[in-house]
Design a protein around this motif. Structure first.
Motif, PDB file in Angstrom:
ATOM      1  N   TRP A  34      16.394 -21.404  16.675  1.00  0.00           N
ATOM      2  CA  TRP A  34      15.551 -21.634  15.509  1.00  0.00           C
ATOM      3  C   TRP A  34      14.803 -20.363  15.131  1.00  0.00           C
ATOM      4  O   TRP A  34      14.315 -19.623  16.002  1.00  0.00           O
ATOM      5  CB  TRP A  34      14.543 -22.752  15.805  1.00  0.00           C
ATOM      6  CG  TRP A  34      15.148 -24.120  15.830  1.00  0.00           C
ATOM      7  CD1 TRP A  34      16.468 -24.457  15.896  1.00  0.00           C
ATOM      8  CD2 TRP A  34      14.426 -25.358  15.800  1.00  0.00           C
ATOM      9  NE1 TRP A  34      16.621 -25.818  15.890  1.00  0.00           N
ATOM     10  CE2 TRP A  34      15.393 -26.402  15.838  1.00  0.00           C
ATOM     11  CE3 TRP A  34      13.073 -25.702  15.742  1.00  0.00           C
ATOM     12  CZ2 TRP A  34      15.033 -27.746  15.817  1.00  0.00           C
ATOM     13  CZ3 TRP A  34      12.711 -27.036  15.717  1.00  0.00           C
ATOM     14  CH2 TRP A  34      13.680 -28.047  15.758  1.00  0.00           C
ATOM     15  N   CYS A  94      16.723 -31.743  17.188  1.00  0.00           N
ATOM     16  CA  CYS A  94      17.112 -30.427  17.681  1.00  0.00           C
ATOM     17  C   CYS A  94      18.350 -30.542  18.556  1.00  0.00           C
ATOM     18  O   CYS A  94      18.397 -31.385  19.461  1.00  0.00           O
ATOM     19  CB  CYS A  94      15.947 -29.835  18.481  1.00  0.00           C
ATOM     20  SG  CYS A  94      16.279 -28.221  19.200  1.00  0.00           S
ATOM     21  N   VAL A 144       9.356 -32.367  18.236  1.00  0.00           N
ATOM     22  CA  VAL A 144      10.760 -31.968  18.288  1.00  0.00           C
ATOM     23  C   VAL A 144      11.450 -32.874  19.293  1.00  0.00           C
ATOM     24  O   VAL A 144      10.939 -33.089  20.397  1.00  0.00           O
ATOM     25  CB  VAL A 144      10.919 -30.494  18.698  1.00  0.00           C
ATOM     26  CG1 VAL A 144      12.382 -30.171  19.012  1.00  0.00           C
ATOM     27  CG2 VAL A 144      10.417 -29.575  17.599  1.00  0.00           C
ATOM     28  N   ILE A 168       4.325 -26.461  18.422  1.00  0.00           N
ATOM     29  CA  ILE A 168       4.802 -27.842  18.363  1.00  0.00           C
ATOM     30  C   ILE A 168       3.910 -28.706  19.249  1.00  0.00           C
ATOM     31  O   ILE A 168       3.610 -28.347  20.389  1.00  0.00           O
ATOM     32  CB  ILE A 168       6.266 -27.922  18.852  1.00  0.00           C
ATOM     33  CG1 ILE A 168       7.157 -26.983  18.017  1.00  0.00           C
ATOM     34  CG2 ILE A 168       6.785 -29.343  18.766  1.00  0.00           C
ATOM     35  CD1 ILE A 168       8.506 -26.692  18.657  1.00  0.00           C
ATOM     36  N   LEU A 199      11.956 -22.715  20.464  1.00  0.00           N
ATOM     37  CA  LEU A 199      10.961 -23.758  20.230  1.00  0.00           C
ATOM     38  C   LEU A 199       9.588 -23.293  20.702  1.00  0.00           C
ATOM     39  O   LEU A 199       8.579 -23.463  20.011  1.00  0.00           O
ATOM     40  CB  LEU A 199      11.350 -25.048  20.963  1.00  0.00           C
ATOM     41  CG  LEU A 199      12.689 -25.692  20.624  1.00  0.00           C
ATOM     42  CD1 LEU A 199      12.855 -27.004  21.392  1.00  0.00           C
ATOM     43  CD2 LEU A 199      12.835 -25.930  19.133  1.00  0.00           C
ATOM     44  N   GLN A 258       7.557 -20.741  18.336  1.00  0.00           N
ATOM     45  CA  GLN A 258       7.281 -21.054  16.927  1.00  0.00           C
ATOM     46  C   GLN A 258       5.900 -20.549  16.502  1.00  0.00           C
ATOM     47  O   GLN A 258       4.939 -20.599  17.266  1.00  0.00           O
ATOM     48  CB  GLN A 258       7.372 -22.560  16.701  1.00  0.00           C
ATOM     49  CG  GLN A 258       8.773 -23.128  16.746  1.00  0.00           C
ATOM     50  CD  GLN A 258       9.639 -22.679  15.587  1.00  0.00           C
ATOM     51  OE1 GLN A 258       9.302 -22.871  14.417  1.00  0.00           O
ATOM     52  NE2 GLN A 258      10.777 -22.067  15.911  1.00  0.00           N
ATOM     53  N   VAL A 317       7.281 -32.059  22.454  1.00  0.00           N
ATOM     54  CA  VAL A 317       8.721 -31.848  22.591  1.00  0.00           C
ATOM     55  C   VAL A 317       9.239 -32.885  23.583  1.00  0.00           C
ATOM     56  O   VAL A 317       8.760 -32.958  24.715  1.00  0.00           O
ATOM     57  CB  VAL A 317       9.054 -30.426  23.095  1.00  0.00           C
ATOM     58  CG1 VAL A 317      10.557 -30.281  23.327  1.00  0.00           C
ATOM     59  CG2 VAL A 317       8.565 -29.368  22.106  1.00  0.00           C
TER      60      VAL A 317
END
Length: 321
Positions: free
Chosen positions: A100, A94, A9, A34, A27, A30, A37
């Motif tokens: 999100w 983003c 991201v 991820i 974020l 999630q 980031v």
């Protein structure tokens, strides 16, 4: 789905202290973690950098990285640099102020994994409209079925950008094509470049469901640019908008001509040239400020809505409203 698919991201920030915590929380939470980031701040004068650094430290987010630009480069360049900086197989741009859905990464990654033709995937959104903000109507896209997926087709309805950059995912191996588009286009942006390059290669797809809450307020960088452009005259802004559309269309046309591997080039160029002709005719008619000339130019319009809208705006100008 292969479990070791890596995701990145990339977030460009600037004076985003008001909403940044809600964004980074969404974020961190999630359902598919991820892998990377990267947040790049472009010279904030508020507490954005301090808040993000504290968040990273307190949550022990070792796979998150904060970069602070020594010189302000603007959100456009910031985002395109971030796309090239990211290392994940799938990269998600983003914004700093949205929220999100917790399954966004999982759903979009799964869709891209099952279909290798998807270079860029866009989704839908729901809106959160705050004071000073205006609704950005979710526009329909013309698509065709590609097994379980929806491919966005190259038509006049789809050529101009129809999704904000916060609902995109791009394959790492396609970022070079996106960057080529950005570098050669006039006043481009990451979302325009992602959209245009993938559409040209017939590799733009739609996940037809919302994946974020899109915050609409009057303080975004793009909103400020738009307000500045409209400051002197909404009527002139309308003419300038048509001219800007043609600049974008010309950039897309040049990209199609120059890039190898794009299919049906002639058909795509014909669509673009027809659109540019219509826009140029509209701009010329609006410059004349004559209702009569527009009325007798119906055949030069492709869409009845545009025809009546132009009549309305000329009448409004003539009546001094």
């Amino acid at each position: 789905m292969k479990t070791n698919i890596t995701t990145s991201v990339v977030m460009a920030t600037y004076n985003g202290e008001r909403n940044i915590i809600e964004q980074v929380d969404s974020l961190k939470n999630q359902t598919k973690a991820i892998d990377e980031v990267i947040i790049c701040d472009d010279g904030s004068t508020d507490r954005t950098v301090e808040i993000i650094q504290e968040y990273i430290n307190s949550n022990h987010l070792k796979h998150w990285k904060l970069i602070v630009n020594a010189v302000n480069k603007g959100w456009r360049q910031n985002f395109i640099d971030l796309l090239n900086e990211a290392s994940g197989e799938y990269i998600f741009p983003c914004d700093q102020d949205d929220i999100w859905y917790d399954n966004k990464i999982e759903k979009m990654s799964t869709t891209m994994y099952r279909n290798s033709n998807i270079a860029v995937l866009v989704s839908n959104y729901t809106e959160l409209i705050e004071e000073g903000g205006h609704s950005s109507t979710l526009r329909s896209l013309k698509t065709k079925k590609d097994n379980l997926d929806q491919q966005v087709v190259f038509t006049s309805e789809n050529v101009i950008l129809k999704r904000p950059g916060c609902v995109y995912a791009v394959r790492k191996d396609f970022v070079s094509e996106v960057t080529d588009y950005f570098n050669q286009a006039l006043n481009s942006a990451h979302d325009i470049s992602l959209w245009g390059s993938a559409l040209a290669f017939d590799r733009l797809y739609l996940l037809d469901e919302p994946t974020i809450v899109f915050r609409r307020h009057g303080e975004s960088s793009f909103k400020k640019e738009t307000n500045e452009a409209r400051k002197n005259s909404n009527y002139q802004y309308r003419i300038n908008m048509l001219n800007r559309y043609n600049e974008r269309l010309n950039s897309l046309n040049d990209y199609i001509i120059e890039e190898n591997g794009i299919k049906n080039k002639q058909k795509k160029e014909e669509i673009i040239q027809r659109m540019m002709k219509i826009n140029a005719n509209r701009a010329s008619l609006l410059e004349k400020r004559s209702v009569t000339k527009i009325i007798f130019s119906f055949s030069k319009y492709e869409k009845p809505f545009d025809y009546f809208a132009d009549i309305y705006h000329v009448l409004k100008l003539r009546l001094g409203k």
